[in-house]
Design a protein around this motif. Structure first.
Motif, mmCIF file in Angstrom:
data_model
loop_
_atom_site.group_PDB
_atom_site.id
_atom_site.type_symbol
_atom_site.label_atom_id
_atom_site.label_comp_id
_atom_site.label_asym_id
_atom_site.label_seq_id
_atom_site.Cartn_x
_atom_site.Cartn_y
_atom_site.Cartn_z
ATOM 1 N N ILE A 257 0.824 -1.216 0.000
ATOM 2 C CA ILE A 257 0.000 0.000 0.000
ATOM 3 C C ILE A 257 0.863 1.273 0.000
ATOM 4 N N PRO A 258 1.919 1.341 0.839
ATOM 5 C CA PRO A 258 2.782 2.509 0.726
ATOM 6 C C PRO A 258 3.401 2.653 -0.662
ATOM 7 N N LEU A 259 3.752 1.525 -1.277
ATOM 8 C CA LEU A 259 4.318 1.600 -2.624
ATOM 9 C C LEU A 259 3.279 2.127 -3.618
ATOM 10 N N MET B 158 0.846 4.057 -2.881
ATOM 11 C CA MET B 158 0.625 5.464 -2.590
ATOM 12 C C MET B 158 1.715 6.291 -3.223
ATOM 13 N N CYS B 159 2.949 5.773 -3.119
ATOM 14 C CA CYS B 159 4.084 6.474 -3.668
ATOM 15 C C CYS B 159 3.919 6.655 -5.174
ATOM 16 N N LEU B 160 3.487 5.586 -5.849
ATOM 17 C CA LEU B 160 3.325 5.649 -7.297
ATOM 18 C C LEU B 160 2.122 6.494 -7.680
ATOM 19 N N ALA C 12 0.941 8.926 -6.220
ATOM 20 C CA ALA C 12 1.154 10.353 -6.007
ATOM 21 C C ALA C 12 1.671 11.040 -7.265
ATOM 22 N N PHE C 13 2.126 10.246 -8.254
ATOM 23 C CA PHE C 13 2.583 10.860 -9.501
ATOM 24 C C PHE C 13 1.455 11.435 -10.330
ATOM 25 N N PHE D 7 -9.815 5.483 -1.131
ATOM 26 C CA PHE D 7 -10.258 5.934 0.174
ATOM 27 C C PHE D 7 -9.379 7.059 0.702
ATOM 28 N N ILE D 8 -8.050 6.964 0.512
ATOM 29 C CA ILE D 8 -7.209 8.038 1.015
ATOM 30 C C ILE D 8 -7.064 9.161 -0.002
ATOM 31 N N LEU E 173 -5.987 8.955 -3.217
ATOM 32 C CA LEU E 173 -4.944 8.853 -4.233
ATOM 33 C C LEU E 173 -5.389 8.004 -5.418
#
Lengths: 337, 386
Positions: free
Chosen positions: B226-228, B230-232, B234-235, B324-325, B327
Motif C-alpha cells: 500500500i505505501p508503494l 501510494m508512492c506511485l 502520487a505521480f 479511500f485516502i 490517491l
C-alpha cells in the motif's frame, strides 16, 4: 559451525543486496516525481510573499546538490543512511527527518509487532482446532470469521469501534495518548495511557493479520495431517493433543515462521489507513501526509526505506531461526549431521 | 453394481477440467458464493438498465438531498395494492423543526412504481477511450437506450437513499461495482501477463537469469504494497481526466501485484522442466516456444486460473484503500472506494446510515470472491481424493 557462519553471512549478504535494490527502486521513484525539491521549496516561499527568480532556484539546487548526476546522489543518499544514519532534511517541513521520525517510527513498529504477536497467539491454536475438529460447523464458523477479517476493510472496523466508544463512553479513542500526556516524557502512567488507547489499532490490525495467519496454519495442518508419518504415529497409539503437538504441528511450524516477514509486511501496509482514521501520530500517518498532501518525497522515501529495512531484517532473522530449529534445513546448511 | 462401475469408469476417464468441475459443483459454500457473485456481476453489467437515475451529477434529485431509502410497499392503512407504491414526500421547514428542511410523509397520496419505464439515456457498446497519444484514441458510438427496469411517475424513487448532492445511491452502487470490477480485471490481467513473462523466463531458463530475476522479484515483494501504491499514485497529476486516472490506477495494481504469481509460475516450471515428457519433446527436436505453448502452459492453466481468482479480492481491496485516502479514483468516477470515502464522516455515521449500503456490497463481493477462490483451489488440487 563454520558452515553455519557461512550460511549466516550469505543470508546477510543477500539481505543487504535486497535492501540496496529496494533503496534504488524507492530513490528512482522519488526522482520521477515532477519538480525537484528546490523548485517545490521555492514555490512554497513564493506563496509566503518573497519574490523568487530563476537564479534562486539554481542556487538552491546547488545547495541541495541537485545538480549532480542521479547515481552520485543515490550513492550519497544510501551512504548517508548507512554510515551516518542520516536521512537528510524533509523537503517541505524543513526539518531533519531523523528528528521527525525518531519517536514515531518506534511507535509504529511497536503497534505492528504487538499486533503480529497477538495474531499468532490466536491463529496457531485456533488454526489447529479448525483443521482437526470433527465438527464441520465449528470449522466453517472459524473459517467464516477469518474470511470476514479479510473482507472487512480495516478502517470500517476502526470506525465502528470508534462510534461505539463515542456513543457509550463519550471518548472518541482517537490518537495514541490523552491530551495531558501528549508531550510528556515516558513514564509508567504514560505507558498505561498509551496501552489504554493503542489496543484499538492493535485490535484492528491484528484481526486482519489473524485471518491470514489462521489460513496458513489451517492449510498446513490439513496437508500434514494426511501424511503417512502421522498415520504411523496414530497406529502406534498416540492420539489427541500429544499427537498433534509432536508431529503435524511441529512440522507446520516452519512455513509459519517463514511467513512472519510477509505478515509484518501486510500489517505495515494496512497501518497508514488505520492511522488516518484514528488520527494516530506515528509514521504511518506521516507517510500519508507526505504522499497525499504535501508530496514530500524525501520524507516518504525515508519511511518506506525504514519499513522495508525492518521487513528485510525480520526475514533474515526468521531464516536463521529456521536453520537452527528445523532439522531438514539444518542438514542442508551444515551438510550431513 | 453396473452403476457403480460406470461411475468408476467415468471418474477414471474424466479429463482434468471435468474433475475440477465436478468437485467444484459439489462444494456447497463455493456454489452459493459463486451464484451470489455471478448475480452481482450480471447486475453490474446491466447497471445502466437497472438504475433509475444517472449515477453522475446529471442524475441528481434536487428535492431529495441526504434522503433516506424509500422502500416500495404493498400495503398501508388505506389498504392493499398489487402494484408497489411509495408515499409522497413534502419538503417542509418551520419554527417547529428549528428551520431545518425535513420531509413530511403524506400517506394519503400514493405514487405507484412502474416497470420498464423510460428515463435517462444511456449507451451500450459505446467506447470512447482517450489516452495520451493520437494512436491510442478510438471511438465507437454504440446504441442509445432509455428504458429502465423500474421508476415512478412523479418525484423520485431512491431505494438506497441519496447522498448530499442528491445522487441516487442505488444507481451509484451499481456503477461503482462495475467500475471496481473493471479496475480489478484490468489489474489482474496486467499482473497475469507480467508474471507469465517474468516467471516463465525465470523458470524455463533457470541459471543466472533465474537468480537475478528472483532477486528483483523478492525486492518488490518486501516493500509494503500500500505505501508503494501510494508512492506511485502520487505521480498522477490532479488535472488528469478520470478515464486516464482509471487506466493509470489499474496499471499500478497490475504492476505491483505480479511477484506472488510470478513466483508460483517459476516454481511450477522449474519442477515441470525436468519431467520426462519435456525431455522427450526436446529429443524430438521441438523448439522452446513449442514446448512452452503446447506442453508447459497447459500443464498449469488450472492453477493459474485459481491464482487469478484468489488475487482478485486483493486488487479490489487495494483499489478501495487507494481511493479511500484520495490517491486512487476520484469523483465523478464512481468506485466502491470513492463511495466509502463519503461514509467515513462522524456526521454520516450518526445521521445518514444508508451511506453504508455500498460498504455492505464491497464486503459481500470480497467474501464471495474468497469463497469461490477457495472452492476452486480445493477443486483443482489433484491430491484431494474426495
Amino acid at each position: 559451525m563454520i558452515n553455519f557462519i557461512q550460511f549466516t553471512l550469505t543470508r546477510a549478504g543477500l539481505a543487504i543486496i535486497t535492501l540496496l535494490l529496494v533503496c534504488f527502486i524507492v530513490f528512482s521513484l522519488m526522482e520521477l516525481v515532477p519538480g525537484t525539491c528546490a523548485e517545490r521549496y521555492l514555490a512554497f516561499k513564493n506563496t509566503q510573499g518573497s519574490q523568487i527568480t530563476y537564479e534562486d532556484i539554481e542556487k538552491e539546487k546547488i545547495r541541495l546538490g541537485l545538480d549532480k548526476p542521479f547515481l552520485y546522489r543515490y550513492g550519497k543518499w544510501v551512504s548517508n543512511i548507512v554510515f551516518n544514519g542520516d536521512f537528510g532534511d524533509s523537503c517541505i517541513l524543513r526539518m531533519n527527518i531523523n528528528e521527525l521520525l525518531s519517536g514515531r517510527f518506534m511507535l509504529s513498529l511497536t503497534i505492528c509487532l504487538v499486533a503480529l504477536i497477538f495474531s499468532y497467539l490466536i491463529a496457531i491454536p485456533v488454526g489447529i482446532i479448525s483443521a482437526t475438529t470433527k465438527y464441520a460447523s465449528l470449522d466453517n464458523t472459524l473459517k467464516f470469521i477469518s474470511y470476514l477479517g479479510i473482507a472487512l476493510p480495516n478502517f470500517l472496523v476502526a470506525l465502528c469501534i470508534m462510534l461505539f466508544m463515542t456513543v457509550y463512553y463519550g471518548d472518541t479513542m482517537t490518537g495514541l495518548f490523552s491530551q495531558e500526556y501528549e508531550n510528556e516524557p515516558w513514564s509508567t502512567s504514560k505507558l498505561f495511557d498509551f496501552l489504554s488507547r493503542a489496543w484499538l489499532p492493535i485490535f484492528v490490525l491484528g484481526w486482519n493479520a489473524t485471518a491470514f495467519a489462521l489460513q496458513t496454519v489451517r492449510a498446513l495442518m490439513l496437508d500434514e495431517n494426511d501424511k503417512l508419518y502421522v498415520m504411523a504415529a496414530r497406529a502406534r497409539g498416540i492420539s489427541g493433543m500429544s499427537l498433534l503437538w509432536r508431529y503435524p504441528a511441529k512440522h507446520s511450524l516452519g512455513p509459519v515462521i517463514n511467513s512472519i516477514g510477509f505478515d509484518l509486511n501486510r500489517i505495515f501496509s494496512a497501518l497508514p489507513i488505520v492511522a488516518l482514521i484514528l488520527i494516530l501520530t506515528e509514521a504511518g500517518a506521516l507517510l500519508i501526509e507526505a504522499l497525499a498532501r504535501s508530496n514530500d518525497q524525501q520524507l516518504a522515501g525515508a519511511i518506506i526505506f525504514l519499513l522495508t529495512a525492518t521487513i528485510v531484517f525480520v526475514n533474515f532473522i526468521t531464516d536463521i531461526i529456521l536453520a537452527i530449529i528445523d532439522p531438514r534445513i539444518r542438514k542442508g546448511v551444515m551438510g550431513g549431521g | 453394481m453396473e452403476v457403480s462401475n460406470q461411475k468408476k469408469e467415468a471418474y477414471y476417464t474424466a479429463t482434468q477440467m471435468q474433475l475440477v468441475r465436478t468437485r467444484f459443483f459439489g462444494n456447497r459454500s463455493a456454489m452459493i458464493a459463486g451464484s451470489i457473485l455471478l448475480f452481482m456481476i450480471i447486475c453490474s453489467l446491466f447497471a445502466d438498465f437497472l438504475s433509475p437515475y444517472d449515477p453522475t451529477i446529471k442524475g441528481r434529485d434536487k428535492d431529495y438531498e441526504n434522503g433516506a431509502p424509500q422502500i416500495p410497499m404493498f400495503w398501508d392503512e388505506n389498504g392493499f395494492s398489487a402494484r408497489p407504491f411509495l408515499h409522497t414526500l413534502e419538503k417542509y421547514r418551520g419554527a417547529d423543526t428549528n428551520f431545518r428542511w425535513v420531509y413530511k410523509v403524506d400517506t394519503e397520496k400514493r405514487r405507484y412504481v412502474y416497470f420498464f419505464v423510460e428515463g435517462w439515456e444511456y449507451k451500450v457498446f459505446d467506447f470512447n477511450i482517450n489516452l495520451p497519444g493520437k494512436v491510442l484514441d478510438f471511438k465507437i458510438s454504440g446504441f442509445t437506450f432509455n428504458t429502465h427496469l423500474f421508476g415512478v411517475e412523479e418525484g423520485g424513487i431512491h431505494i438506497f437513499g441519496t447522498d448530499k448532492a442528491g445522487k441516487d445511491l442505488f444507481s451509484r452502487t451499481l456503477s461503482a461495482i462495475y467500475i471496481s470490477l473493471a479496475v480489478g480485471t484490468l489489474g489482474v490481467f496486467i499482473s497475469f501477463v507480467l508474471s507469465l513473462i517474468i516467471g516463465g523466463i525465470s523458470g524455463y531458463y533457470g541459471g543466472w537469469i533465474d537468480s537475478v530475476l528472483q532477486m528483483f522479484t523478492d525486492a518488490i515483494r518486501t516493500v509494503p504494497p500500500i505505501p508503494l501504491f501510494m508512492c506511485l499514485a502520487a505521480f498522477a497529476p490532479l488535472e488528469w481526466s478520470s478515464e486516464l486516472r482509471f487506466f493509470f490506477i489499474s496499471c499500478l495494481l497490475g504492476l505491483i501485484s505480479w511477484p506472488t504469481l510470478a513466483r508460483r509460475v517459476r516454481t511450477h516450471l522449474l519442477s515441470e522442466r525436468s519431467q520426462e515428457y519435456i525431455l522427450a519433446a526436446k529429443l524430438c527436436g521441438a523448439s522452446s516456444t513449442h514446448i512452452i505453448v503446447r506442453h508447459l502452459l497447459p500443464s498449469f492453466t488450472s492453477y493459474i486460473i485459481v491464482d487469478l481468482v484468489i488475487s482478485f479480492p486483493y486488487m479490489l481491496l487495494s483499489e478501495t484503500a487507494l481511493s479511500f485516502i484520495g490517491l486512487g479514483l476520484r469523483e465523478p468516477v464512481n468506485s466502491l472506494g470513492v463511495l466509502l470515502q463519503n461514509a467515513t464522516k462522524a456526521d454520516v455515521l450518526l445521521n445518514y446510515q444508508w451511506y453504508f449500503i455500498p460498504v455492505f456490497f464491497l464486503v459481500v463481493l470480497i467474501l464471495t470472491f474468497v469463497y469461490v477462490g477457495d472452492g476452486l483451489r480445493d477443486a483443482a488440487d489433484p491430491h484431494k481424493v474426495k
